[in-house]
Design a protein around this motif. Structure first.
Motif, PDB file in Angstrom:
ATOM      1  N   PHE A   1       0.842  -1.182   0.000  1.00  0.00           N
ATOM      2  CA  PHE A   1       0.000   0.000   0.000  1.00  0.00           C
ATOM      3  C   PHE A   1       0.881   1.237   0.000  1.00  0.00           C
ATOM      4  CE2 PHE A   1      -2.234  -3.458   1.981  1.00  0.00           C
ATOM      5  CZ  PHE A   1      -3.551  -3.344   1.551  1.00  0.00           C
ATOM      6  N   LEU A   2       0.407   2.296  -0.626  1.00  0.00           N
ATOM      7  CA  LEU A   2       1.110   3.572  -0.629  1.00  0.00           C
ATOM      8  C   LEU A   2       0.143   4.632  -0.103  1.00  0.00           C
ATOM      9  CD1 LEU A   2       3.401   5.015  -3.403  1.00  0.00           C
ATOM     10  CD2 LEU A   2       1.628   6.446  -2.374  1.00  0.00           C
ATOM     11  N   PHE A   3       0.521   5.312   0.989  1.00  0.00           N
ATOM     12  CA  PHE A   3      -0.339   6.307   1.626  1.00  0.00           C
ATOM     13  C   PHE A   3       0.099   7.724   1.246  1.00  0.00           C
ATOM     14  CE2 PHE A   3      -0.971   2.596   4.234  1.00  0.00           C
ATOM     15  CZ  PHE A   3      -2.293   2.684   4.650  1.00  0.00           C
ATOM     16  N   VAL A   4      -0.888   8.588   1.043  1.00  0.00           N
ATOM     17  CA  VAL A   4      -0.644   9.992   0.719  1.00  0.00           C
ATOM     18  C   VAL A   4      -1.495  10.870   1.621  1.00  0.00           C
ATOM     19  CG1 VAL A   4      -0.462  11.707  -1.105  1.00  0.00           C
ATOM     20  CG2 VAL A   4      -0.452   9.279  -1.689  1.00  0.00           C
ATOM     21  N   LEU A   5      -0.880  11.882   2.228  1.00  0.00           N
ATOM     22  CA  LEU A   5      -1.596  12.805   3.103  1.00  0.00           C
ATOM     23  C   LEU A   5      -2.342  13.833   2.258  1.00  0.00           C
ATOM     24  CD1 LEU A   5      -1.489  12.898   6.289  1.00  0.00           C
ATOM     25  CD2 LEU A   5      -0.061  14.933   6.004  1.00  0.00           C
ATOM     26  N   ASP A   6      -3.662  13.887   2.430  1.00  0.00           N
ATOM     27  CA  ASP A   6      -4.482  14.825   1.660  1.00  0.00           C
ATOM     28  C   ASP A   6      -4.581  16.138   2.431  1.00  0.00           C
ATOM     29  OD1 ASP A   6      -6.236  16.179   0.099  1.00  0.00           O
ATOM     30  OD2 ASP A   6      -7.921  14.816   0.337  1.00  0.00           O
ATOM     31  N   ASN A   7      -3.539  16.935   2.348  1.00  0.00           N
ATOM     32  CA  ASN A   7      -3.522  18.231   2.994  1.00  0.00           C
ATOM     33  C   ASN A   7      -2.384  19.027   2.380  1.00  0.00           C
ATOM     34  OD1 ASN A   7      -2.799  20.304   5.189  1.00  0.00           O
ATOM     35  ND2 ASN A   7      -4.720  19.443   5.929  1.00  0.00           N
ATOM     36  N   ASN A   8      -2.643  20.285   2.049  1.00  0.00           N
ATOM     37  CA  ASN A   8      -1.585  21.076   1.420  1.00  0.00           C
ATOM     38  C   ASN A   8      -1.285  22.365   2.174  1.00  0.00           C
ATOM     39  OD1 ASN A   8      -3.869  22.495   0.847  1.00  0.00           O
ATOM     40  ND2 ASN A   8      -3.654  22.470  -1.387  1.00  0.00           N
ATOM     41  N   SER A   9      -1.550  22.344   3.489  1.00  0.00           N
ATOM     42  CA  SER A   9      -1.287  23.561   4.259  1.00  0.00           C
ATOM     43  C   SER A   9      -0.613  23.229   5.589  1.00  0.00           C
ATOM     44  CB  SER A   9      -2.593  24.333   4.478  1.00  0.00           C
ATOM     45  OG  SER A   9      -3.566  23.508   5.098  1.00  0.00           O
ATOM     46  N   GLU A  10      -1.179  23.707   6.703  1.00  0.00           N
ATOM     47  CA  GLU A  10      -0.488  23.601   7.991  1.00  0.00           C
ATOM     48  C   GLU A  10      -0.211  22.161   8.406  1.00  0.00           C
ATOM     49  OE1 GLU A  10      -3.213  25.349   7.489  1.00  0.00           O
ATOM     50  OE2 GLU A  10      -2.709  27.453   7.857  1.00  0.00           O
ATOM     51  N   ASN A  11      -1.174  21.281   8.237  1.00  0.00           N
ATOM     52  CA  ASN A  11      -0.965  19.897   8.665  1.00  0.00           C
ATOM     53  C   ASN A  11       0.098  19.197   7.831  1.00  0.00           C
ATOM     54  OD1 ASN A  11      -2.625  19.748  10.898  1.00  0.00           O
ATOM     55  ND2 ASN A  11      -4.427  19.118   9.742  1.00  0.00           N
ATOM     56  N   ARG A  12       0.131  19.490   6.550  1.00  0.00           N
ATOM     57  CA  ARG A  12       1.194  18.921   5.720  1.00  0.00           C
ATOM     58  C   ARG A  12       2.558  19.381   6.219  1.00  0.00           C
ATOM     59  NH1 ARG A  12       1.874  21.668   0.140  1.00  0.00           N
ATOM     60  NH2 ARG A  12       2.526  23.258   1.636  1.00  0.00           N
ATOM     61  N   ASP A  13       2.678  20.689   6.464  1.00  0.00           N
ATOM     62  CA  ASP A  13       3.959  21.233   6.911  1.00  0.00           C
ATOM     63  C   ASP A  13       4.348  20.673   8.282  1.00  0.00           C
ATOM     64  OD1 ASP A  13       3.902  22.667   4.579  1.00  0.00           O
ATOM     65  OD2 ASP A  13       3.219  24.529   5.509  1.00  0.00           O
ATOM     66  N   LEU A  14       3.358  20.453   9.124  1.00  0.00           N
ATOM     67  CA  LEU A  14       3.616  19.881  10.445  1.00  0.00           C
ATOM     68  C   LEU A  14       4.097  18.434  10.321  1.00  0.00           C
ATOM     69  CD1 LEU A  14       3.429  20.484  13.485  1.00  0.00           C
ATOM     70  CD2 LEU A  14       1.060  19.667  13.422  1.00  0.00           C
TER      71      LEU A  14
ATOM     72  N   ILE B   1       5.752  17.213   7.790  1.00  0.00           N
ATOM     73  CA  ILE B   1       7.098  17.239   7.204  1.00  0.00           C
ATOM     74  C   ILE B   1       8.151  17.690   8.217  1.00  0.00           C
ATOM     75  CG2 ILE B   1       8.547  18.429   5.487  1.00  0.00           C
ATOM     76  CD1 ILE B   1       6.071  18.561   3.684  1.00  0.00           C
ATOM     77  N   LYS B   2       7.755  18.546   9.163  1.00  0.00           N
ATOM     78  CA  LYS B   2       8.699  19.157  10.095  1.00  0.00           C
ATOM     79  C   LYS B   2       9.629  18.122  10.743  1.00  0.00           C
ATOM     80  CE  LYS B   2       8.892  22.130  14.181  1.00  0.00           C
ATOM     81  NZ  LYS B   2       8.099  22.788  15.258  1.00  0.00           N
ATOM     82  N   ASP B   3      10.915  18.395  10.699  1.00  0.00           N
ATOM     83  CA  ASP B   3      11.962  17.527  11.264  1.00  0.00           C
ATOM     84  C   ASP B   3      12.119  16.208  10.502  1.00  0.00           C
ATOM     85  OD1 ASP B   3      12.463  19.410  13.304  1.00  0.00           O
ATOM     86  OD2 ASP B   3      10.891  18.547  14.570  1.00  0.00           O
ATOM     87  N   HIS B   4      11.488  16.128   9.326  1.00  0.00           N
ATOM     88  CA  HIS B   4      11.620  14.930   8.478  1.00  0.00           C
ATOM     89  C   HIS B   4      11.918  15.378   7.044  1.00  0.00           C
ATOM     90  CE1 HIS B   4      10.089  12.003  11.482  1.00  0.00           C
ATOM     91  NE2 HIS B   4       9.405  13.049  11.921  1.00  0.00           N
ATOM     92  N   PRO B   5      13.104  15.917   6.790  1.00  0.00           N
ATOM     93  CA  PRO B   5      13.423  16.395   5.441  1.00  0.00           C
ATOM     94  C   PRO B   5      13.298  15.279   4.416  1.00  0.00           C
ATOM     95  CG  PRO B   5      15.405  16.179   6.798  1.00  0.00           C
ATOM     96  CD  PRO B   5      14.236  16.033   7.723  1.00  0.00           C
ATOM     97  N   SER B   6      12.636  15.624   3.296  1.00  0.00           N
ATOM     98  CA  SER B   6      12.355  14.618   2.258  1.00  0.00           C
ATOM     99  C   SER B   6      11.554  13.444   2.816  1.00  0.00           C
ATOM    100  CB  SER B   6      13.637  14.104   1.597  1.00  0.00           C
ATOM    101  OG  SER B   6      14.053  14.983   0.582  1.00  0.00           O
TER     102      SER B   6
END
Length: 355
Positions: free
Chosen positions: A233-246, A248-253
């Motif tokens: 399975f491949l999961f994708v986060l459906d959010n393109n604002s604050e939650n997405r950035d949160l 990603i935070k501390d997890h580069p790439s």
């Protein structure tokens, strides 16, 4: 004589089916095109609730959410290879255990008779207090079913899953969802590991490999072949604002993360993108190496008009994932609208890059 004819026809088609399967197996997962469901867990609003809400619906919003889905394992049995799941955080438990509409409408079906909504954990709901009927009360139960189905079908082609973390402001009943935090996203990753298993998930780390960034790997087409991604399975986060950035935070790439993000093309984390409107931009993105999700229909409008023009654009765009509410015709209003590829299939070679 008829039996002999049909047996002969069946035998003659076997090489064709095997050839098509082999063609997909040798393609990379960004070179196929699949159809899946939108809000895959959603049941129809109960008739008595719908009638009550209709009397208050001056903006005619209700028809837009008048759709339903069969159980997720049955969707996968049909051949769908994309799912969409909404998750509300509920770290203490009980936040969504009593939909407020039930204070106003007497219903024929009890809500959560086993009390699963009272326990801490991620909950699966479309719209709190109103559109609360769901195939799964908890993400845990959904993941367990996915694992059970996958283990029973170990050679299944990869399933793309959109995961939408829902929060936001209070609704008209005063229910305010719990807001996501870095810890809640860490817990969400752990939920996937625990109940589905890391070995069943294609992660950003898998795709990045030895490349400097995830985006660099994607632009170099470093996706696995279908035959090497079976049972996953491949999961994708459906959010393109604050939650997405949160997330990603501390997890580069997206290092160490379990879920891809809907990030802007060219950014280090970009790999899977959402383009709900099937427009010409999608084709160029597909050719660059991105995986794109788009929609064949939305808000029941295409189904009510039996309008396939959006689906035709989605197919031609090369978007690898096309979502619909109508892999089966609606039973909630009169329409024959139904989305599939040729021969009633839900997976095929991508028309843009699957050569």
């Amino acid at each position: 004589m008829k039996k002999i004819f049909f047996l002969g026809l069946y035998v003659s088609l076997i090489p064709l089916f095997q050839s098509q399967m082999q063609d997909l197996n040798d393609l990379k997962i960004n070179q196929i095109q699949v159809i899946g469901s939108h809000n895959s867990y959603k049941k129809a609003i109960l008739p008595e609730v719908y009638r009550y809400l209709s009397q208050k619906d001056s903006l005619h919003f209700l028809p837009r959410i008048q759709y339903e889905h069969i159980p997720i394992p049955q969707q996968l049995d049909l051949g769908l290879r994309n799912l969409e799941i909404d998750v509300y955080a509920d770290s203490k438990g009980g936040k969504y255990a009593h939909p407020k509409i039930l204070d106003l409408v007497k219903t024929s079906q009890p809500f959560d008779p086993e009390g699963k909504m009272k326990k801490p954990g991620y909950k699966m709901i479309h719209i709190t207090d109103i559109d609360y009927q769901t195939q799964y009360y908890t993400l845990e139960d959904c993941l367990k079913d996915l694992k059970k189905w996958s283990e029973a079908h170990p050679d299944h082609d990869p399933v793309f899953i959109t995961l939408e973390p829902k929060d936001g402001t209070a609704n008209q009943f005063g229910t305010e969802p719990e807001h996501y935090t870095s810890k809640l996203f860490d817990d969400l990753d752990n939920e996937l590991r625990k109940y589905l298993g890391k070995n069943k998930i294609i992660t950003p780390d898998d795709i990045r490999g030895s490349y400097k960034t995830l985006n660099e790997a994607v632009l170099n087409k470093n996706w696995p072949k279908v035959k090497d991604a079976k049972g996953k399975f491949l999961f994708v986060l459906d959010n393109n604002s604050e939650n997405r950035d949160l997330y990603i935070k501390d997890h580069p790439s997206l290092k160490g993360r379990m879920i891809f993000t809907n990030s802007e093309p060219g950014t280090p984390e970009s790999a899977v993108l959402f383009r709900n409107d099937p427009n010409p931009e999608i084709t160029a993105l597909v050719q660059q190496g991105y995986i794109i999700r788009t929609r064949a229909d939305a808000d029941t409008m295409e189904a009510r008009k039996e309008d396939y023009s959006r689906f035709e654009k989605a197919k031609a765009s090369g978007a690898q994932v096309i979502t619909t509410d109508y892999y089966l015709p609606s039973k909630l209003f009169k329409s024959s609208y139904k989305i599939s590829f040729e021969n009633n299939s839900y997976e095929r070679k991508n028309p843009v890059n699957g050569k």
